[in-house]
Design a protein around this motif. Sequence first.
Motif, mmCIF file in Angstrom:
data_model
loop_
_atom_site.group_PDB
_atom_site.id
_atom_site.type_symbol
_atom_site.label_atom_id
_atom_site.label_comp_id
_atom_site.label_asym_id
_atom_site.label_seq_id
_atom_site.Cartn_x
_atom_site.Cartn_y
_atom_site.Cartn_z
ATOM 1 N N ARG A 46 32.123 48.212 26.588
ATOM 2 C CA ARG A 46 33.340 48.823 26.042
ATOM 3 C C ARG A 46 33.202 50.331 25.896
ATOM 4 N N SER A 47 31.960 50.818 25.784
ATOM 5 C CA SER A 47 31.721 52.243 25.559
ATOM 6 C C SER A 47 30.527 52.687 26.391
ATOM 7 N N PHE A 66 36.548 54.737 35.115
ATOM 8 C CA PHE A 66 37.497 53.732 34.623
ATOM 9 C C PHE A 66 37.993 52.814 35.730
ATOM 10 N N ASN A 71 37.577 47.510 31.998
ATOM 11 C CA ASN A 71 37.586 47.076 30.595
ATOM 12 C C ASN A 71 36.978 48.103 29.649
ATOM 13 N N GLU A 73 36.640 51.105 27.255
ATOM 14 C CA GLU A 73 37.596 51.678 26.311
ATOM 15 C C GLU A 73 37.287 53.135 25.971
ATOM 16 N N VAL A 74 35.989 53.497 25.980
ATOM 17 C CA VAL A 74 35.571 54.841 25.574
ATOM 18 C C VAL A 74 34.529 55.367 26.565
ATOM 19 N N PRO A 79 38.276 58.193 23.902
ATOM 20 C CA PRO A 79 38.992 56.976 24.307
ATOM 21 C C PRO A 79 39.693 57.169 25.658
ATOM 22 N N LYS A 80 39.944 56.066 26.334
ATOM 23 C CA LYS A 80 40.636 56.102 27.620
ATOM 24 C C LYS A 80 41.996 56.765 27.441
#
Length: 102
Positions: A46-47, A66, A71, A73-74, A79-80
């Motif tokens: 996620r990060s 990305f 998936n 997020e950071v 953050p995206k």
Amino acid sequence: MLNLHCNHLVCLRQLPKLPAVEHLCLSENAISSLRGLRALGGSPLRSLNLTRNPVTFSRDYRAHVFTCLPNLEVLDGIPKLPGDSLPLRVKGPETSRMCMIL
């Protein structure tokens, strides 16, 4: 969380499979290419932090990350953003914007 900060890594292919890692810190290494990034696509990542690596200066760096990791997020503590989902530019001659100063 897996912290590989300052481990003298030069590419992402050096990483083992990371099936349970959600937060990965690879800051301050010598990573200059995103080759091997797709291998992380099957993980619950996620990060991802790649700050202070040469690869962060690559053209369309955030969009490429990305795209490979939808998936995520950071990235690098940010953050995206909506612009991170834009399609990658086709490689070709650089178009430049010129400003004429009179």
